[in-house]
Design an enzyme around this catalytic site. Structure first.
Site, PDB file in Angstrom:
ATOM      1  N   SER A 518      12.000 -48.299  -0.399  1.00  0.00           N
ATOM      2  CA  SER A 518      13.193 -49.074   0.933  1.00  0.00           C
ATOM      3  C   SER A 518      14.010 -49.961   0.257  1.00  0.00           C
ATOM      4  O   SER A 518      15.291 -49.693  -0.616  1.00  0.00           O
ATOM      5  CB  SER A 518      12.058 -49.473   2.182  1.00  0.00           C
ATOM      6  OG  SER A 518      13.312 -50.427   3.305  1.00  0.00           O
ATOM      7  N   HIS A 630       9.261 -44.706   8.163  1.00  0.00           N
ATOM      8  CA  HIS A 630       9.558 -45.021   6.897  1.00  0.00           C
ATOM      9  C   HIS A 630       7.990 -45.655   6.070  1.00  0.00           C
ATOM     10  O   HIS A 630       8.436 -45.951   5.255  1.00  0.00           O
ATOM     11  CB  HIS A 630      10.788 -46.243   8.177  1.00  0.00           C
ATOM     12  CG  HIS A 630      11.172 -46.928   6.418  1.00  0.00           C
ATOM     13  ND1 HIS A 630      12.232 -46.128   5.377  1.00  0.00           N
ATOM     14  CD2 HIS A 630      11.010 -48.455   5.831  1.00  0.00           C
ATOM     15  CE1 HIS A 630      12.636 -47.553   5.053  1.00  0.00           C
ATOM     16  NE2 HIS A 630      11.440 -48.547   5.113  1.00  0.00           N
TER      17      HIS A 630
END
Length: 656
Positions: A518, A630
């Site tokens: 990320s 994610h």
């Protein structure tokens, strides 16, 4: 003893959600493990008799249980379970027997609270527009696909996918005897049930009734009379507020939240609203650290902690993220504040008895995956109540990290940890992997991290730090990254590498690796575009192009402005902070890992980076993970988590 292995994920036990009975003589908690054969997580409810410390498993089966709560009289426990795909509400007698399913809602139950009478349960759940809780969508295997009309900017969410445009979260109440459900709220708004008063006459609810929520980043809280539905505003300000809890006398409501002074970098605080006077005080205003748990790791599953717990004396307990620790803190309405647990650990779950004599705390540290302890508040003495990971810890040699502090730019102290390789021998040289956390407003902490231990077990030193932008140190420190991605944060990480090399002769400066996910993936991309010091890099769920990120991420259209201080009217700034701009400079072999269903950092970011590097003849490979979002590294499908870790260690083995 042996070194940790990648498939130890299947041996580790996650012990979470300690919850005391009203009389403080019993407790329940949840234990989660990964079933290797079925490739899924299994979570069951357990019970502890605190007079004998006897532990008993109360639910069985290959499903997940969550959110256990005692009734006010201590005779029943309610919980959510996905036994039939959607999370539904179940109740279980505290004296044994089978759990009884209470709801069969079309979209499942989101959260719930007992009514103090013990005969009703309040809950919130999504309902199709114009329908009631009893509505059931007909399942039609032959139903043709239909287009989805999008009219709002907030139309998708990572981990969810496309958001239903015609469903809204409503609050209802179920009668446990008749199982009849009454809908309490109405209208095309998303309501959240926060708390039920101890006398049963009031609710705290959260709702934003603006028609268009695209640029709304606030959730007002209201005190609602159950009979008249009259609402009193508790807080209606920019920012997110929630986790409300009534004091035992119902005179106060505690809640947590943060305004938008520093957008999503703003410290969370603990507030108390006086229901008689109508005024609110900020309990933690004097502490320059955020209320809550901002630690990142990859082991605990489904763990949840209360935002705040009251005692009958109107004292409060809450979590605070500070200096790499998650500590339990004590507060009084008069302004006293002090820690109730020790340093160098992660309190990831807790409950406190009504008298404030003792607490149940779920605690982890870098060499302890986590267990539940009984803590004497006055003396700090603690006793382990569970030992699910005991056999594992006797079998596997874990590496204890060394805490480090060094000076970064601006002469700021920057904190982190350095792990030596498992089996370290003086006089030998070893490669080093730098691991960068996401967020960026999160923090590495004193908690168990399987991934870090795996790198050490694979023969690497591991360096992980909290550069500017990380929580836990000060408001100025966490805010310092905004508008400066690739600036001071990059300098902090490079200063950490310089410090580690200068202080540790065993590190081979010619065998440095870097990885992160990320924001950590963004920073990995940035690093390899600005230095060739690293001989191998792995970027995960990353950002490479802020211009496209603006339109494809579920948060892009506001996150870019909050973090990069630019939107599509200033593409020059977005491009200046985009690692893709510097792709021509990359000389480090780069492995790109990305999930197909990542809506936070969509996979097109990885596609752009891979094709660009490949077209320039750079050393790169791209691995795509199906049916993953994610959160692959933390809560993803178990076999894919294993494959991800193998990809990383294999890449570093090849180049380091």
């Amino acid at each position: 003893m042996r070194n940790l292995q990648v498939d130890d994920l299947f041996k580790l036990q996650s012990v979470t959600n300690p919850t005391l009975s009203p009389d403080g003589k019993e407790a329940i908690f949840i234990k989660t493990h990964i079933d290797e054969e079925d490739n899924k997580y299994i979570a069951n409810l357990y019970h502890i008799d605190l007079t004998t410390n006897e532990t008993t498993q109360w639910t069985h089966g290959k499903h997940r249980v969550s959110s256990p709560k005692w009734s006010a009289d201590g005779k029943q426990i309610a919980f959510l379970s996905n036994r039939e795909e959607k999370n539904q509400l179940y109740i279980l007698s505290a004296r044994g027997g089978e759990a009884k399913k209470i709801t069969t809602l079309d979209k499942g139950v989101s959260s719930f609270h007992w009514s103090p009478c013990g005969k009703k349960i309040w809950f919130d759940a999504s309902v199709k527009e114009g329908k009631s809780f009893s509505y059931k969508e007909e399942k039609d295997d032959k139903k043709k696909p239909e287009p989805v009309r999008v009219t709002k900017m907030k139309y998708k969410m990572d981990g969810v996918g496309l958001l239903p445009q015609d469903s809204f979260k409503q609050i209802g109440v179920v009668d446990l005897e008749t199982e009849d459900i009454t809908q309490f709220t109405e209208g095309n708004f998303h309501y959240s049930l926060q708390a039920v008063s101890h006398d049963g006459s009031k609710l705290v609810i959260g709702v934003n009734r603006k028609e268009n929520l695209d640029h709304e980043f606030r959730q007002p809280l209201y005190l609602v009379d159950v009979e008249t539905k009259e609402e009193t505003v508790i807080v209606d300000e920019e920012g997110y507020y929630g986790g409300a809890r009534f004091s035992f006398d119902d005179n106060y409501i505690a809640f947590v939240g943060s305004d938008r002074s520093f957008q999503n970098a703003t410290h969370g605080n603990l507030y108390v609203y006086d229901t008689r006077r109508g005024n609110t005080i900020n309990i933690t205003e004097s502490i320059d650290a955020p209320v809550g748990d901002y630690s990142v790791a990859d082991h605990q599953q489904g763990g949840g902690a209360p935002s705040v717990v009251w005692t009958k004396n109107n004292d409060l307990y809450f979590q605070l993220s500070t200096m790499g620790d998650i500590r339990l803190y004590f507060a009084t309405l008069e302004g006293e504040l002090y820690p109730a647990t020790a340093e160098n650990e992660h309190v990831y779950g807790y409950d406190v008895n009504a008298e404030g004599d003792f607490a149940l705390v779920a605690i982890s540290d870098p060499v302890n995956p986590g267990e539940i302890y009984q803590l004497a508040i006055s003396t700090g003495e603690r006793e382990a109540l569970t030992s699910f990971n005991k056999d594992y810890l006797e079998e596997v040699k874990l590496v204890a990290p060394e805490a480090i502090v060094f000076k970064g730019p601006k002469d700021w102290d920057v904190h982190g940890w350095l792990m030596k390789p498992a089996g370290f021998k003086e006089g030998e040289n070893y490669p080093l992997v730098v691991n960068i956390h996401g967020g960026p407003h999160a923090m590495y902490g004193n908690t168990f991290f399987h991934e870090m231990q795996l790198f050490a077990a694979s023969g690497y030193g591991v360096l992980y730090i909290n550069p500017r932008g990380s929580h836990g140190y000060s408001q100025e420190f966490v805010d310092a990254v905004r508008g400066d991605y690739g600036g001071g944060d990059y300098e902090d990480i490079m200063a950490a590498v310089d410090y580690a090399l200068a202080e540790n002769q065993w590190i081979d400066a010619d065998r440095l690796g870097v990885t992160g996910g990320s924001y950590g993936g963004f920073m990995t991309n940035w690093i390899v575009g600005h230095t060739d010091r690293f001989k191998a890099a792995v970027t995960q769920r990353s950002i490479c192009n802020w211009i496209s990120f603006f339109g494809v991420s579920d948060i892009g259209y506001y996150f870019s402005e909050w973090q990069i201080a630019a939107d599509m009217k200033d593409v020059e700034t977005l491009w200046k902070h985009s690692p893709l701009k510097y792709a021509e400079n990359v000389e480090t072999p780069l492995l790109i890992l990305h999930s197909e269903k990542d809506f936070r950092c969509p996979i097109e970011q990885a596609e752009q980076l891979y094709i660009t590097l490949k077209s320039m003849g750079k050393e790169t490979e791209f691995v795509r993970f199906p049916d993953a979002d994610h959160n692959l590294s933390r809560t993803g499908t178990p076999n894919l988590r294993i494959e991800r870790l193998n990809e990383m260690t294999n890449w570093f083995a090849k180049y380091l």
